[in-house]
Design a protein around this motif. Structure first.
Motif, PDB file in Angstrom:
ATOM      1  N   LEU A  63      75.779  56.185 -63.845  1.00 35.21           N
ATOM      2  CA  LEU A  63      75.529  56.201 -65.282  1.00 35.21           C
ATOM      3  C   LEU A  63      75.451  57.636 -65.781  1.00 35.21           C
ATOM      4  N   GLU A  64      75.536  57.771 -67.103  1.00 32.90           N
ATOM      5  CA  GLU A  64      75.279  59.068 -67.738  1.00 32.90           C
ATOM      6  C   GLU A  64      73.977  59.055 -68.516  1.00 32.90           C
ATOM      7  N   ARG A  65      73.441  57.865 -68.797  1.00 33.19           N
ATOM      8  CA  ARG A  65      72.182  57.743 -69.509  1.00 33.19           C
ATOM      9  C   ARG A  65      71.619  56.347 -69.258  1.00 33.19           C
ATOM     10  N   VAL A  66      70.303  56.216 -69.421  1.00 33.42           N
ATOM     11  CA  VAL A  66      69.664  54.910 -69.283  1.00 33.42           C
ATOM     12  C   VAL A  66      68.509  54.848 -70.274  1.00 33.42           C
ATOM     13  N   PHE A  67      68.352  53.698 -70.944  1.00 30.72           N
ATOM     14  CA  PHE A  67      67.313  53.532 -71.954  1.00 30.72           C
ATOM     15  C   PHE A  67      66.096  52.866 -71.336  1.00 30.72           C
ATOM     16  N   LEU A  68      64.928  53.394 -71.692  1.00 27.57           N
ATOM     17  CA  LEU A  68      63.658  52.846 -71.212  1.00 27.57           C
ATOM     18  C   LEU A  68      62.760  52.599 -72.407  1.00 27.57           C
ATOM     19  N   TYR A  69      62.302  51.354 -72.572  1.00 22.59           N
ATOM     20  CA  TYR A  69      61.292  51.120 -73.587  1.00 22.59           C
ATOM     21  C   TYR A  69      59.913  51.123 -72.921  1.00 22.59           C
TER      22      TYR A  69
ATOM     23  N   ALA B 216      54.726  53.861 -78.165  1.00 16.24           N
ATOM     24  CA  ALA B 216      55.688  53.185 -79.031  1.00 16.24           C
ATOM     25  C   ALA B 216      57.105  53.733 -78.928  1.00 16.24           C
ATOM     26  N   ARG B 217      57.310  54.858 -78.288  1.00 16.07           N
ATOM     27  CA  ARG B 217      58.621  55.512 -78.293  1.00 16.07           C
ATOM     28  C   ARG B 217      59.493  55.032 -77.135  1.00 16.07           C
ATOM     29  N   GLY B 218      60.719  54.652 -77.445  1.00 14.03           N
ATOM     30  CA  GLY B 218      61.712  54.403 -76.409  1.00 14.03           C
ATOM     31  C   GLY B 218      62.314  55.723 -75.944  1.00 14.03           C
ATOM     32  N   LEU B 219      62.751  55.764 -74.709  1.00 15.68           N
ATOM     33  CA  LEU B 219      63.290  56.988 -74.113  1.00 15.68           C
ATOM     34  C   LEU B 219      64.729  56.756 -73.671  1.00 15.68           C
ATOM     35  N   LEU B 220      65.599  57.686 -74.021  1.00 15.65           N
ATOM     36  CA  LEU B 220      66.965  57.699 -73.516  1.00 15.65           C
ATOM     37  C   LEU B 220      67.035  58.812 -72.477  1.00 15.65           C
ATOM     38  N   VAL B 221      67.084  58.433 -71.211  1.00 17.68           N
ATOM     39  CA  VAL B 221      67.012  59.396 -70.119  1.00 17.68           C
ATOM     40  C   VAL B 221      68.418  59.846 -69.738  1.00 17.68           C
ATOM     41  N   ALA B 222      68.627  61.167 -69.732  1.00 14.98           N
ATOM     42  CA  ALA B 222      69.910  61.741 -69.342  1.00 14.98           C
ATOM     43  C   ALA B 222      69.656  63.141 -68.796  1.00 14.98           C
TER      44      ALA B 222
ATOM     45  N   PHE C 128      74.321  60.319 -62.880  1.00 10.92           N
ATOM     46  CA  PHE C 128      73.332  59.989 -61.854  1.00 10.92           C
ATOM     47  C   PHE C 128      73.548  58.536 -61.478  1.00 10.92           C
ATOM     48  N   HIS C 129      72.706  58.035 -60.562  1.00 13.39           N
ATOM     49  CA  HIS C 129      72.918  56.687 -60.053  1.00 13.39           C
ATOM     50  C   HIS C 129      71.659  55.851 -60.222  1.00 13.39           C
ATOM     51  N   LEU C 130      71.840  54.694 -60.855  1.00 16.23           N
ATOM     52  CA  LEU C 130      70.754  53.747 -61.015  1.00 16.23           C
ATOM     53  C   LEU C 130      70.585  52.978 -59.716  1.00 16.23           C
ATOM     54  N   LEU C 131      69.411  53.135 -59.095  1.00 16.56           N
ATOM     55  CA  LEU C 131      69.124  52.511 -57.809  1.00 16.56           C
ATOM     56  C   LEU C 131      68.302  51.235 -57.960  1.00 16.56           C
ATOM     57  N   GLY C 132      67.463  51.196 -59.005  1.00 16.96           N
ATOM     58  CA  GLY C 132      66.606  50.039 -59.186  1.00 16.96           C
ATOM     59  C   GLY C 132      66.019  50.010 -60.580  1.00 16.96           C
ATOM     60  N   THR C 133      65.400  48.878 -60.917  1.00 17.40           N
ATOM     61  CA  THR C 133      64.774  48.680 -62.220  1.00 17.40           C
ATOM     62  C   THR C 133      63.390  48.069 -62.002  1.00 17.40           C
ATOM     63  N   ASP C 134      62.842  47.457 -63.076  1.00 18.31           N
ATOM     64  CA  ASP C 134      61.527  46.818 -62.975  1.00 18.31           C
ATOM     65  C   ASP C 134      61.476  45.776 -61.854  1.00 18.31           C
TER      66      ASP C 134
ATOM     67  N   GLY D 248      56.739  50.685 -70.988  1.00 19.33           N
ATOM     68  CA  GLY D 248      56.391  49.853 -69.843  1.00 19.33           C
ATOM     69  C   GLY D 248      57.526  49.628 -68.868  1.00 19.33           C
ATOM     70  N   GLU D 249      58.763  49.999 -69.239  1.00 19.87           N
ATOM     71  CA  GLU D 249      59.904  49.793 -68.347  1.00 19.87           C
ATOM     72  C   GLU D 249      59.996  50.923 -67.324  1.00 19.87           C
ATOM     73  N   ARG D 250      60.596  50.587 -66.163  1.00 17.80           N
ATOM     74  CA  ARG D 250      60.753  51.571 -65.094  1.00 17.80           C
ATOM     75  C   ARG D 250      62.194  51.580 -64.593  1.00 17.80           C
ATOM     76  N   VAL D 251      62.621  52.737 -64.114  1.00 17.51           N
ATOM     77  CA  VAL D 251      63.908  52.850 -63.426  1.00 17.51           C
ATOM     78  C   VAL D 251      63.725  53.699 -62.178  1.00 17.51           C
ATOM     79  N   ASP D 252      64.608  53.464 -61.229  1.00 17.11           N
ATOM     80  CA  ASP D 252      64.671  54.217 -59.974  1.00 17.11           C
ATOM     81  C   ASP D 252      66.060  54.833 -59.950  1.00 17.11           C
ATOM     82  N   ILE D 253      66.154  56.164 -60.007  1.00 23.89           N
ATOM     83  CA  ILE D 253      67.446  56.828 -60.106  1.00 23.89           C
ATOM     84  C   ILE D 253      67.560  57.929 -59.067  1.00 23.89           C
ATOM     85  N   GLY D 254      68.809  58.303 -58.763  1.00 32.07           N
ATOM     86  CA  GLY D 254      69.063  59.370 -57.802  1.00 32.07           C
ATOM     87  C   GLY D 254      70.367  60.080 -58.096  1.00 32.07           C
TER      88      GLY D 254
END
Length: 278
Positions: A264-270, A232-238, A248-254, A272-278
């Motif tokens: 970016l400096e942060r990205v939110f994930l609820y 149930a928890r959303g995540l703020l990734v930084a 960091f750099h957002l390379l891809g999403t779902d 089941g969501e995915r991100v690809d970062i580098g």
């Protein structure tokens, strides 16, 4: 310039100075080719705590909690075996599949039963995942550890890795979940009425099923494919260096890789969501 060359050129221009900081080491989950899996067993690993796991049967050996890899266009033809005391399914989240292979809960596998599943991986490269989806048991089984990662690759993915010039071990697929830990032990899923209203939240983070997980990475670019596997928890990734946010750099999403990276400096994930970062 085609999409792959544009993506590679954009990343190369960003420079290696923005690579993510190194962390300490942890055992890497075993990588398994999806096409090599003959049987995927869903079993309870710790009856007292209720912890569960997937085991990939490759014929010559069995691999618990694997990270599955597939090339776009490859096929899976295997058996799902339910060794749980509850009905379950295996839903490959994000893949474009026929209803018979979707595992969305309409046709649960009863305890002790098996189901054959066949499908072709038609999706773009990216991080996908598989999890149970039986009606009334999904939250409990996902919390118990039934979260599997599937990394799909193709020519775009190859071009990205080449542009980053990744060192061995600098590409990681990570499932971030949480657990309620009391007295050093994970508590089984037992929601109160309030938990059912607001969601089951933990007090400790799990990464690929491990508490306090960490990895050693080499200098240069680091590519992280991250899933929010919390109930149930959303995540703020930084990322922080002291009080300073590290870009960091957002390379891809779902939906797969972006046409070009975004800083970016942060990205939110609820959930089941995915991100690809580098």
């Amino acid at each position: 310039m085609n999409r792959r060359r544009f993506l590679g050129a954009g990343l190369a221009s960003l420079g290696a100075a923005c690579a993510l900081p190194a962390v300490r080491t942890a055992p890497a989950p075993p990588r398994v080719a999806l096409a090599d899996v003959r049987r995927l067993v869903v079993e309870r690993a710790e009856p007292i705590a209720g912890r569960c796991r997937y085991v990939a049967d490759l014929g010559a050996r069995q691999v618990p909690q694997p990270i599955l890899f597939a090339r776009r266009g490859e096929s899976f033809d295997g058996v799902i075996e339910n060794a749980l005391p509850q009905p379950t399914t295996v839903h490959f989240h994000g893949l474009t599949l026929p209803e018979a292979a979707d595992g969305a809960g309409f046709d649960p596998i009863e305890p002790g039963a098996r189901k054959r599943m066949r499908f072709e991986v038609k999706n773009r490269s990216g991080l996908y995942w598989f999890h149970p989806h039986p009606h009334g048991f999904t939250a409990e089984q996902v919390y118990a550890g039934l979260t599997g990662l599937l990394v799909v690759t193709d020519e775009d993915d190859d071009a990205l890795d080449a542009a980053l010039a990744l060192a061995p071990g600098n590409r990681l697929a990570l499932a971030i979940a949480e657990a309620r830990v009391v007295g050093g032990a994970m508590r089984p899923y037992a929601p109160t009425a309030e938990d059912c209203l607001h969601g089951w939240l933990g007090n400790r983070a799990l990464v690929n099923g491990q508490l306090d997980a960490s990895w050693i990475v080499r200098p240069g670019w680091v590519r992280l494919q991250i899933l929010n596997a919390c109930n149930a928890r959303g995540l703020l990734v930084a990322f922080r260096d002291g009080e300073t946010l590290v870009p960091f750099h957002l390379l891809g999403t779902d939906g797969g890789l972006l046409a070009a990276p975004r800083e970016l400096e942060r990205v939110f994930l609820y959930t089941g969501e995915r991100v690809d970062i580098g």
